[in-house]
Write an enzyme that holds these catalytic residues in place. Structure first.
Site, short mmCIF file in Angstrom:
data_model
loop_
_atom_site.label_atom_id
_atom_site.label_comp_id
_atom_site.label_asym_id
_atom_site.label_seq_id
_atom_site.Cartn_x
_atom_site.Cartn_y
_atom_site.Cartn_z
N SER A 13 0.73 -1.20 0.16
CA SER A 13 0.01 0.12 -0.01
C SER A 13 0.92 1.32 -0.07
O SER A 13 0.31 2.37 -0.07
CB SER A 13 -1.05 0.08 1.11
OG SER A 13 0.21 0.07 2.32
N CYS A 106 -13.73 -5.60 1.47
CA CYS A 106 -12.29 -5.38 0.71
C CYS A 106 -11.49 -6.37 1.04
O CYS A 106 -11.05 -7.04 -0.21
CB CYS A 106 -11.65 -3.94 1.11
SG CYS A 106 -10.30 -3.45 0.41
N GLY A 130 0.29 -7.03 4.90
CA GLY A 130 0.59 -6.46 6.25
C GLY A 130 -0.30 -6.50 7.42
O GLY A 130 -0.11 -5.79 8.26
N CYS A 202 -10.96 4.34 3.34
CA CYS A 202 -10.33 5.18 2.35
C CYS A 202 -11.38 5.98 1.43
O CYS A 202 -10.80 7.10 0.84
CB CYS A 202 -9.60 4.26 1.47
SG CYS A 202 -10.49 2.99 0.57
#
Length: 358
Positions: A13, A106, A130, A202
């Site tokens: 990301s 997501c 992560g 986001c």
């Protein structure tokens, strides 16, 4: 003849967690392909404040880390499936009176849907992210477990991963604390070692879900009545999408005692208010069931269940009533059970599965 390394697609990301993930996977002797997902290419939810996933600055950060590590980097445009599978689901849930968790969707449809598929199509062996969680093997089955640092644990939003997906998934940060991750990043000279974590959804970076939904859907959500449990009108609400179960602040009412949102009555466009003690219940139903630690639940199972991300898992009796449905009865009443949120089942450290609260 040199033995060929197994290959891992690392979701990058541009942040510190995914960068350290790539470093650790390389250290374990795998070949790494860094992949950054562009998720909001064709939609700008808030021109002043938006920082879309896969924004150019994040792509540049991820690419710089890959260059430093000596591994290839690619950008995958998933903006269309993200709109369909995450944003559209988010909007539909709110319109139907539910409170969704888009991070669950997501992970399910994009990170471990589209990204996983892209890795397979490239002939790669694993996907690594992560996330703070762990994958362990129990007999011949791979299961999801909590992170060692429970304050950072993200297993709740990963419950939908299947045993087959977990077999090809790595979570290298699952045994580390956030402080240890930042230390590794600094030791390796990553420019994003001190980059702050993203906190907001986001596509709603300013946290104003109602304004986002009105922009995105092009709809207005009509005012209606606040009522108590007897139906007595207490005032006027500003549209059902602006409220969630358990909410007390922002009601705009002058009441003699604190009252909370108990229910959103879509059919009559009413918000039902009550007192704190009215928010507690022991029973709930879960649909859209995903089980990973087993194929089915037999009989009544004593497990622990989380009904929101930051909650400690609570002991409960769980019965699978249909292929994709559970009935849960908690040992102690739970506050503000909310339709649309995830209920995730734990057996000790292991995620058994989960689903959506109905």
């Amino acid at each position: 003849m040199t033995e060929q390394k197994e290959k891992v697609m690392v979701a990058m990301s541009g942040g510190v967690d995914s960068s350290v993930t790539a470093h650790l996977v390389l250290q374990q002797g795998f070949a790494v392909v860094g992949a950054t997902m562009r998720l909001l290419e064709n939609y700008d939810p808030s021109p002043e404040k938006a920082r879309a996933c896969g924004a150019e600055a994040d792509i540049a950060d991820a690419k710089a880390v890959c260059q430093r590590l000596g591994c290839p980097h690619e950008v995958l445009d998933f903006s269309e499936p993200f709109r369909c599978e995450v944003i559209d689901r988010f909007a539909k849930a709110y319109e139907e009176g539910r409170t969704p968790n888009p991070c669950v969707d997501c992970n399910r449809f994009i990170k471990f849907g589209r990204l996983f598929q892209a890795a397979q199509e490239q002939g790669l062996d694993y996907v690594a992210t992560g996330h703070y969680a762990r994958v362990t093997r129990q007999g011949d089955r791979f299961v999801l477990q909590k992170a060692v640092d429970e304050s950072k644990d993200q297993s709740y939003v990963l419950y939908s991963l299947t045993a087959e997906q977990l077999k090809h998934t790595m979570f290298p940060l699952g045994a580390l604390t956030k402080a240890e991750v930042r230390e590794i990043a600094q030791e390796n000279g990553f420019a994003n070692a001190k980059k702050r974590d993203s906190q907001d959804i986001c596509f709603v970076p300013d946290g104003d879900y109602a304004a986002f939904l009105e922009r995105y859907t092009g709809k207005t959500f009509a005012p209606g009545d606040f009522v108590d449990r007897t139906g007595r009108v207490l005032g006027t609400h500003k549209g059902l999408i602006r409220y969630t179960i358990g909410q007390r602040r922002g009601l705009g009412l002058a009441l003699p005692a604190s009252m909370y949102v108990l229910e959103k009555d879509i059919q009559n466009n009413r918000v039902v208010l009550g007192f704190d003690e009215d928010l507690y219940t022991r029973k709930l139903t879960v649909g859209d069931l995903c089980l990973s630690a087993c194929d089915t639940l037999s009989g009544t199972q004593k497990l622990c269940v989380k009904i929101r991300y930051n909650q400690k898992a609570q002991p409960a009796s769980v019965v699978q009533t249909e292929k994709d449905r559970l009935e849960i009865v908690f040992d102690e009443p739970q506050r503000a059970v909310t339709r649309g949120q995830a209920a995730v089942l734990y057996d000790g450290e292991t995620v058994v599965g989960g689903g959506t609260i109905l």
